[in-house]
Design a protein around this motif. Structure first.
Motif, PDB file in Angstrom:
ATOM      1  N   ARG A   1     -82.694 -36.418  -8.287  1.00 51.10           N
ATOM      2  CA  ARG A   1     -82.664 -36.257  -9.609  1.00 51.10           C
ATOM      3  C   ARG A   1     -81.366 -35.485  -9.906  1.00 51.10           C
ATOM      4  NH1 ARG A   1     -86.486 -38.723 -12.918  1.00 51.10           N
ATOM      5  NH2 ARG A   1     -88.656 -38.925 -11.830  1.00 51.10           N
ATOM      6  N   PHE A   2     -80.695 -35.948 -10.475  1.00 50.73           N
ATOM      7  CA  PHE A   2     -79.608 -35.199 -10.989  1.00 50.73           C
ATOM      8  C   PHE A   2     -78.989 -35.473 -12.255  1.00 50.73           C
ATOM      9  CE2 PHE A   2     -77.971 -39.389  -9.543  1.00 50.73           C
ATOM     10  CZ  PHE A   2     -76.872 -39.869 -10.537  1.00 50.73           C
ATOM     11  N   ALA A   3     -78.270 -34.600 -13.143  1.00 48.47           N
ATOM     12  CA  ALA A   3     -77.813 -34.598 -14.293  1.00 48.47           C
ATOM     13  C   ALA A   3     -76.239 -34.570 -14.157  1.00 48.47           C
ATOM     14  CB  ALA A   3     -77.994 -33.256 -15.106  1.00 48.47           C
ATOM     15  N   LEU A   4     -75.821 -35.460 -15.173  1.00 46.91           N
ATOM     16  CA  LEU A   4     -74.425 -35.865 -15.144  1.00 46.91           C
ATOM     17  C   LEU A   4     -73.699 -35.394 -16.368  1.00 46.91           C
ATOM     18  CD1 LEU A   4     -72.437 -36.825 -12.894  1.00 46.91           C
ATOM     19  CD2 LEU A   4     -72.711 -39.242 -14.077  1.00 46.91           C
ATOM     20  N   ASN A   5     -72.429 -34.902 -16.557  1.00 43.75           N
ATOM     21  CA  ASN A   5     -71.525 -34.879 -17.691  1.00 43.75           C
ATOM     22  C   ASN A   5     -70.168 -35.115 -17.497  1.00 43.75           C
ATOM     23  OD1 ASN A   5     -69.578 -32.636 -19.010  1.00 43.75           O
ATOM     24  ND2 ASN A   5     -71.172 -33.183 -20.509  1.00 43.75           N
ATOM     25  N   ASN A   6     -69.637 -36.160 -18.166  1.00 41.84           N
ATOM     26  CA  ASN A   6     -68.209 -36.262 -18.139  1.00 41.84           C
ATOM     27  C   ASN A   6     -67.699 -37.083 -16.863  1.00 41.84           C
ATOM     28  OD1 ASN A   6     -65.762 -36.100 -20.041  1.00 41.84           O
ATOM     29  ND2 ASN A   6     -65.032 -34.934 -18.430  1.00 41.84           N
ATOM     30  N   TYR A   7     -68.680 -37.419 -15.942  1.00 41.31           N
ATOM     31  CA  TYR A   7     -68.557 -37.994 -14.693  1.00 41.31           C
ATOM     32  C   TYR A   7     -67.714 -37.322 -13.631  1.00 41.31           C
ATOM     33  CZ  TYR A   7     -70.794 -42.088 -16.584  1.00 41.31           C
ATOM     34  OH  TYR A   7     -71.596 -43.028 -17.338  1.00 41.31           O
ATOM     35  N   ASP A   8     -67.528 -35.885 -14.271  1.00 41.99           N
ATOM     36  CA  ASP A   8     -66.940 -34.956 -13.457  1.00 41.99           C
ATOM     37  C   ASP A   8     -67.588 -33.655 -13.142  1.00 41.99           C
ATOM     38  OD1 ASP A   8     -66.464 -33.494 -15.709  1.00 41.99           O
ATOM     39  OD2 ASP A   8     -64.011 -33.918 -15.631  1.00 41.99           O
ATOM     40  N   PHE A   9     -68.977 -33.639 -13.619  1.00 42.84           N
ATOM     41  CA  PHE A   9     -69.769 -32.527 -13.293  1.00 42.84           C
ATOM     42  C   PHE A   9     -71.329 -33.001 -13.342  1.00 42.84           C
ATOM     43  CE2 PHE A   9     -72.551 -29.108 -15.360  1.00 42.84           C
ATOM     44  CZ  PHE A   9     -71.905 -27.911 -14.945  1.00 42.84           C
ATOM     45  N   ILE A  10     -71.802 -32.552 -12.019  1.00 39.46           N
ATOM     46  CA  ILE A  10     -73.129 -33.042 -11.713  1.00 39.46           C
ATOM     47  C   ILE A  10     -73.938 -31.756 -11.476  1.00 39.46           C
ATOM     48  CG2 ILE A  10     -72.309 -33.231  -9.276  1.00 39.46           C
ATOM     49  CD1 ILE A  10     -74.572 -35.622  -8.895  1.00 39.46           C
ATOM     50  N   ALA A  11     -75.151 -31.625 -11.524  1.00 35.94           N
ATOM     51  CA  ALA A  11     -75.882 -30.529 -11.340  1.00 35.94           C
ATOM     52  C   ALA A  11     -77.495 -31.189 -10.927  1.00 35.94           C
ATOM     53  CB  ALA A  11     -76.206 -29.784 -12.972  1.00 35.94           C
ATOM     54  N   ASP A  12     -78.028 -30.319 -10.201  1.00 34.66           N
ATOM     55  CA  ASP A  12     -79.520 -30.530  -9.747  1.00 34.66           C
ATOM     56  C   ASP A  12     -80.146 -29.115  -9.232  1.00 34.66           C
ATOM     57  OD1 ASP A  12     -78.708 -29.523  -7.302  1.00 34.66           O
ATOM     58  OD2 ASP A  12     -78.471 -31.587  -6.206  1.00 34.66           O
ATOM     59  N   SER A  13     -81.225 -29.279  -9.000  1.00 34.78           N
ATOM     60  CA  SER A  13     -82.070 -28.087  -8.731  1.00 34.78           C
ATOM     61  C   SER A  13     -81.620 -27.094  -7.689  1.00 34.78           C
ATOM     62  CB  SER A  13     -83.528 -28.414  -8.245  1.00 34.78           C
ATOM     63  OG  SER A  13     -83.388 -29.208  -7.106  1.00 34.78           O
ATOM     64  N   LEU A  14     -80.642 -27.620  -6.977  1.00 31.43           N
ATOM     65  CA  LEU A  14     -79.842 -26.431  -6.152  1.00 31.43           C
ATOM     66  C   LEU A  14     -78.688 -25.773  -6.684  1.00 31.43           C
ATOM     67  CD1 LEU A  14     -80.054 -28.237  -2.619  1.00 31.43           C
ATOM     68  CD2 LEU A  14     -81.923 -26.497  -3.680  1.00 31.43           C
ATOM     69  N   GLY A  15     -77.922 -26.659  -7.639  1.00 30.78           N
ATOM     70  CA  GLY A  15     -76.750 -26.138  -8.058  1.00 30.78           C
ATOM     71  C   GLY A  15     -75.808 -27.063  -8.957  1.00 30.78           C
ATOM     72  N   VAL A  16     -74.440 -26.836  -8.880  1.00 31.60           N
ATOM     73  CA  VAL A  16     -73.663 -27.764  -9.765  1.00 31.60           C
ATOM     74  C   VAL A  16     -72.500 -27.885  -8.882  1.00 31.60           C
ATOM     75  CG1 VAL A  16     -71.956 -27.424 -11.467  1.00 31.60           C
ATOM     76  CG2 VAL A  16     -74.384 -27.209 -11.883  1.00 31.60           C
ATOM     77  N   VAL A  17     -71.850 -29.008  -8.988  1.00 28.20           N
ATOM     78  CA  VAL A  17     -70.174 -29.110  -8.379  1.00 28.20           C
ATOM     79  C   VAL A  17     -69.791 -29.702  -9.975  1.00 28.20           C
ATOM     80  CG1 VAL A  17     -68.997 -30.889  -7.142  1.00 28.20           C
ATOM     81  CG2 VAL A  17     -71.162 -30.015  -6.072  1.00 28.20           C
ATOM     82  N   THR A  18     -68.598 -29.220  -9.952  1.00 28.54           N
ATOM     83  CA  THR A  18     -67.513 -29.598 -10.882  1.00 28.54           C
ATOM     84  C   THR A  18     -66.206 -29.914 -10.589  1.00 28.54           C
ATOM     85  OG1 THR A  18     -66.375 -28.734 -13.076  1.00 28.54           O
ATOM     86  CG2 THR A  18     -66.946 -27.014 -11.283  1.00 28.54           C
ATOM     87  N   MET A  19     -65.717 -30.766 -11.156  1.00 25.11           N
ATOM     88  CA  MET A  19     -64.333 -31.563 -10.455  1.00 25.11           C
ATOM     89  C   MET A  19     -63.705 -31.539 -11.869  1.00 25.11           C
ATOM     90  SD  MET A  19     -65.659 -34.539  -8.102  1.00 25.11           S
ATOM     91  CE  MET A  19     -63.823 -34.574  -7.090  1.00 25.11           C
TER      92      MET A  19
END
Length: 685
Positions: free
Chosen positions: A605-623
């Motif tokens: 499962r993951f959450a997504l914002n703006n198609y350049d920011f993804i978050a899950d239970s472990l952390g976040v990647v932002t581009m």
């Protein structure tokens, strides 16, 4: 014959104004740092701040060099002007310089001021959202500007700049004293260096690569990196982003440009560990349920203007920003780790309606395409009456014409509500929320023969934050801690707090009225924010998730309640309608866009914002910046983030998941466009 004297006089006169523009950019960056910098946090990044100013100077000089290009061409021409024509040349040269550079000063100052207040509102330099301002309701935008921003201070800035320019102009004469012949020659040869230096200045670099966005990636702190920008380059990059986000429906090019050999290759990479699978046409189907077949529920989805998860967390007896909604929350399913699709209303609205990573469709040549991913389509196929209702003018951004092609029976806004309620209060953006909710109740009352799907958009919690009957709201009082956290003046903060409470109040009262009425047993109500409000509070890197977080709320009657619920799932707008479909529709196909939030699953499962920011239970990647950044949750749970390595295996997995999901949705969108334009049918494989 070379006119050394005329060339030297012309260059020296022009360089004074070059210096003035350098000072303008430097002061703008300094004011930006003083206003928006978190001094406690920046103590650890002193070297980074210094590097940002040095890098920023390169961007500034580059921008100024482009502005000075016509002036430099005149310098070049001055070398070859005959002495007998010196006087005429100098006359026209000075006239041109005075007018052209005055205009340039005003334009550059305007851009810097716009960028300053844009950052104050969005916590971002000018980006792709900026271009939407020109397509918005112009009167409403100007009303917000006049209400929310210090017009007189801005005018003072212009007057001060004009005064300095005029003063410099009067003090600056094109000197005729150039010394003896030897000195004149020396000055001439030294000033000839202006041409190679000017070329280097335009490039911003003496290396192989010209100045580009990657050069702003000088620190792990995003604010420090943001100091590198000036308004000119921010606008340039925003324009590039706009072009990159333009809708050019080439199905195969979308695949290959993202590194996928085929749709099968894309599907294989995305499908790894997902919660639910889809078929070859990106379709899913809800399970058969005889009760739902015989008792289809009404569904009301409400997209709340600027409803913020941060405000849900801040809510207290004194800082009462939720009003009656706080008491209604125990009756709702509240997903606390939600992200909005985008950070602007029109972008989020379109994404929720048709699952589009590309915007803005409603104002493109494809506004009349009936997308297979439309969330109204599954309801229409089950015999529902479908409505899009809002307090705004539906002609805003051409949404009325766009939505009418997406399977909605009606699109009704401000004029319909005002006709129904002549005394309805309104403001720059339309009719206030309480009347919209009354209108929705009336719509449910007026058509009991068929189940209804209603998609509603509220507007009251929008600058200039003019809510009706403020005296009837619960009192709000900031303590010293909150005062220290806000980044705007207290009046604006209070106006926003009351607007948020007003909107939350009327959402709560609507849900309560539904729950306690005859519709309480067969009406599902879902609400979420279109984006977080970023105007009032500063969000640092450690709060990057909270900056984009919105609540996702479900009221579900007893007979339709799910058997599983985990409030801590990482979800986003992409998951809302798959969840609604599975709650309300039996044996119905829909286009895959996300996961059922009430389904118990070990899938990813993951959450997504703006198609350049993804978050899950472990952390976040932002581009969002020049380079991707990976953050981990402190203490293993949502809250604050700490910097990790983007080379970690899980970070790479998250980036691939985000890219493949975006490509998956984009190719489906393009397939619909190609089919609508008579292209050969292409099967999703």
């Amino acid at each position: 014959m070379v006119n050394q004297k005329l060339f030297s006089r012309s260059v020296l006169y022009g360089l004074r104004y070059f210096g003035l523009l350098v000072v303008l950019f430097f002061l703008s960056r300094l004011i930006f740092l003083i206003t928006f910098g978190n001094w406690v946090e920046l103590k650890e990044y002193k070297v980074g701040v210094l590097k940002a100013f040095l890098t920023g100077a390169r961007f500034d000089v580059s921008a100024i060099c482009y502005v000075f290009l016509p002036v430099v061409l005149l310098w070049l021409a001055a070398i070859w002007i005959p002495k007998k024509k010196e006087v005429s040349f100098l006359k026209y040269y000075r006239c041109f310089i005075d007018i052209y550079l005055f205009i340039a000063l005003i334009v550059l100052l305007s851009l810097q001021i716009i960028d300053y207040f844009y950052y104050q509102f969005f916590q971002s330099h000018i980006d792709i959202l900026f271009f939407g301002i020109f397509k918005d309701d112009t009167v409403a935008v100007l009303n917000s500007v006049w209400t929310d921003y210090p017009i007189f201070k801005i005018i003072t800035c212009y007057l001060l700049a004009i005064f300095i320019f005029v003063w410099l102009n009067k003090k600056s004469e094109i000197s005729n004293r150039m010394g003896n012949t030897r000195t004149l020659k020396m000055n001439f040869w030294l000033l000839l260096l202006v041409f190679p230096l000017f070329f280097i200045g335009m490039r911003g670099s003496i290396g192989v690569f010209t100045l580009k966005r990657d050069h702003t990636n000088i620190s792990s702190n995003s604010f420090v990196n943001s100091l590198c920008y000036n308004a000119v380059y921010a606008l340039k990059y925003a324009n590039s982003e706009l072009k990159n986000n333009s809708i050019e429906p080439d199905y195969n090019l979308e695949l290959t440009s993202n590194g996928y050999a085929s749709i099968g290759d894309l599907s294989d990479k995305y499908d790894n560990f997902i919660v639910e699978s889809y078929d070859d046409e990106l379709l899913m189907k809800t399970k058969y349920d005889s009760f739902i077949d015989e008792n289809p529920p009404n569904v009301v989805f409400v997209l709340m203007e600027s409803m913020s998860n941060h405000y849900f967390e801040l809510n207290s007896k004194d800082l009462n920003v939720l009003g009656d909604l706080a008491d209604e929350l125990p009756n709702l399913y509240y997903f606390k780790n939600g992200l909005s699709a985008f950070n602007g209303t029109i972008y989020t609205l379109e994404n929720l309606l048709v699952n589009t990573p590309k915007n803005i469709i409603s104002q493109s040549a494809y506004y009349d395409v009936s997308f297979s991913s439309s969330v109204a389509r599954p309801f229409k196929q089950k015999g529902y009456d479908t409505s899009f209702l809002t307090g705004a003018n539906t002609s805003w951004r051409n949404v009325d014409k766009f939505i009418m092609h997406q399977g909605f029976d009606r699109v009704e806004g401000k004029p319909f509500i005002e006709e129904k309620y002549p005394d309805a209060s309104s403001f720059a953006w339309g009719v206030h929320d309480e009347y919209l909710f009354d209108y929705i109740r009336e719509r449910l009352e007026d058509n009991k023969e068929k189940p209804q799907f209603i998609f509603a958009l509220t507007i009251s919690n929008h600058t200039p934050f003019e809510v009706p009957n403020r005296e009837n709201l619960y009192p709000i009082k900031m303590n010293e801690e909150i005062r220290g956290m806000i980044r705007v003046d207290e009046k604006m903060a209070y106006d926003n707090f009351y607007a948020h409470q007003y909107a939350a109040n009327h959402l709560a009262r609507f849900i309560r009225d539904i729950r306690e009425s005859e519709f309480g047993e067969n009406t599902i109500v879902v609400a979420t924010g279109d984006h977080n409000i970023r105007q009032v509070f500063e969000y640092s890197d450690v709060n990057a998730f909270l900056k984009k977080s919105v609540p996702i709320l479900f009221y579900i009657p007893e007979k339709y309640k799910p058997s599983y619920f985990d409030e801590n799932l990482y979800v986003s707008h992409k998951d809302i309608f798959p969840t609604i479909f599975n709650l309300s529709l039996s044996n119905q196909k829909y286009v895959y866009s996300g996961d059922d939030m009430f389904k118990k699953s070990e899938g990813y499962r993951f959450a997504l914002n703006n198609y350049d920011f993804i978050a899950d239970s472990l952390g976040v990647v932002t581009m969002e910046g020049a380079e991707p950044v990976y953050y981990k949750w402190e203490n293993g749970s949502r809250g604050k983030l700490k910097l990790g390595s983007v080379k970690e295996k899980h970070a790479i997995f998250m980036m691939e998941k985000m890219k493949s999901f975006k490509t998956l949705q984009t190719t489906q969108l393009y397939l619909d466009i190609e089919n609508s334009r008579g292209s050969k049918k292409m099967v999703f494989r």
